[in-house]
Motif scaffolding. Structure first.
Motif, PDB file in Angstrom:
ATOM      1  N   PRO A  13       0.839  -1.200   0.000  1.00 22.66           N
ATOM      2  CA  PRO A  13       0.000   0.000   0.000  1.00 22.66           C
ATOM      3  C   PRO A  13       0.879   1.257   0.000  1.00 22.66           C
ATOM      4  N   TYR A  66      -8.486  -4.042  -7.734  1.00 16.26           N
ATOM      5  CA  TYR A  66      -7.435  -3.219  -7.131  1.00 16.26           C
ATOM      6  C   TYR A  66      -6.780  -2.369  -8.218  1.00 16.26           C
ATOM      7  N   VAL A 104      -6.519   1.688   0.066  1.00 18.33           N
ATOM      8  CA  VAL A 104      -5.921   0.686   0.953  1.00 18.33           C
ATOM      9  C   VAL A 104      -4.695   1.296   1.626  1.00 18.33           C
ATOM     10  N   ALA A 107      -2.000  -3.676   4.654  1.00 18.84           N
ATOM     11  CA  ALA A 107      -2.374  -5.011   4.183  1.00 18.84           C
ATOM     12  C   ALA A 107      -1.432  -6.033   4.794  1.00 18.84           C
TER      13      ALA A 107
ATOM     14  N   ARG B 100      -6.990  -6.374   4.121  1.00 20.90           N
ATOM     15  CA  ARG B 100      -6.647  -5.029   3.655  1.00 20.90           C
ATOM     16  C   ARG B 100      -7.523  -4.014   4.385  1.00 20.90           C
TER      17      ARG B 100
END
Lengths: 113, 113
Positions: A13, A66, A104, A107, B100
């Motif tokens: 992230p 994503y 995000v 993670a 996440r």
């Protein structure tokens, strides 16, 4: 397919997620073809990082895609072919859905090596 | 249960999402009880907004929980009973998972009235 390949291999992230939660109706015709085409098209988009999805027997499920940044999501949302698919989705295949665009921040994982 | 009740009724953004993507093994014993208990416990936490989940027949699925802010997620992550459940999850029920933590910036829906 190795079931572990269903996890998206995302970078560290920050990056973005689009959480698409949906309830399908019973209409089968056209749905899988459209889904395959949208996945193919998404993979071609600048900033696409990966996707994960699952749906249960009751028709409730998730597609989480994503993306590198908010701009790449905006471009994907406005893609002409994708917009036509969204309209068809509302008209033909979905009872309801919710879409959430999220950044995000952290993670972590287990069992993904 | 009305299938539409499976969607979380979240407020206007910003708020947070924890996207938990997981692959189950075949062990059934204890899993549903632990899942029920964790849902019960999560609902008691300050800042909990809702949860959505689905898993397919191959054991791949999502639990997406929604939270008021990053602090409430941190507190939930550190909850003693939840930590014990996480350890059991790794030892007993999950082949792999990815978690996440993401800040929801925009949201829209269809068919949810």
């Amino acid at each position: 397919m190795n079931p572990l390949d269903r996890f998206a291999a995302t970078p560290e992230p920050p990056y973005y997620a689009v959480i698409f939660t949906s309830l399908r109706n019973d209409v089968v015709e056209g749905y899988d073809d459209m889904g395959s085409r949208m996945m193919e098209l998404a993979r071609e988009q600048d900033g696409f990082l990966g996707v994960e999805s699952a749906r249960d027997a009751a028709g409730f499920g998730f597609t989480v895609s994503y993306w590198r940044d908010a701009e790449s999501i905006r471009a994907w949302k406005m893609n002409t072919e994708h917009r036509a698919a969204q309209a068809q989705g509302q008209a033909r295949w979905y009872e309801a859905y919710a879409t959430r665009v999220a950044k995000v921040e952290r993670a972590y994982d287990f069992g993904l090596g």
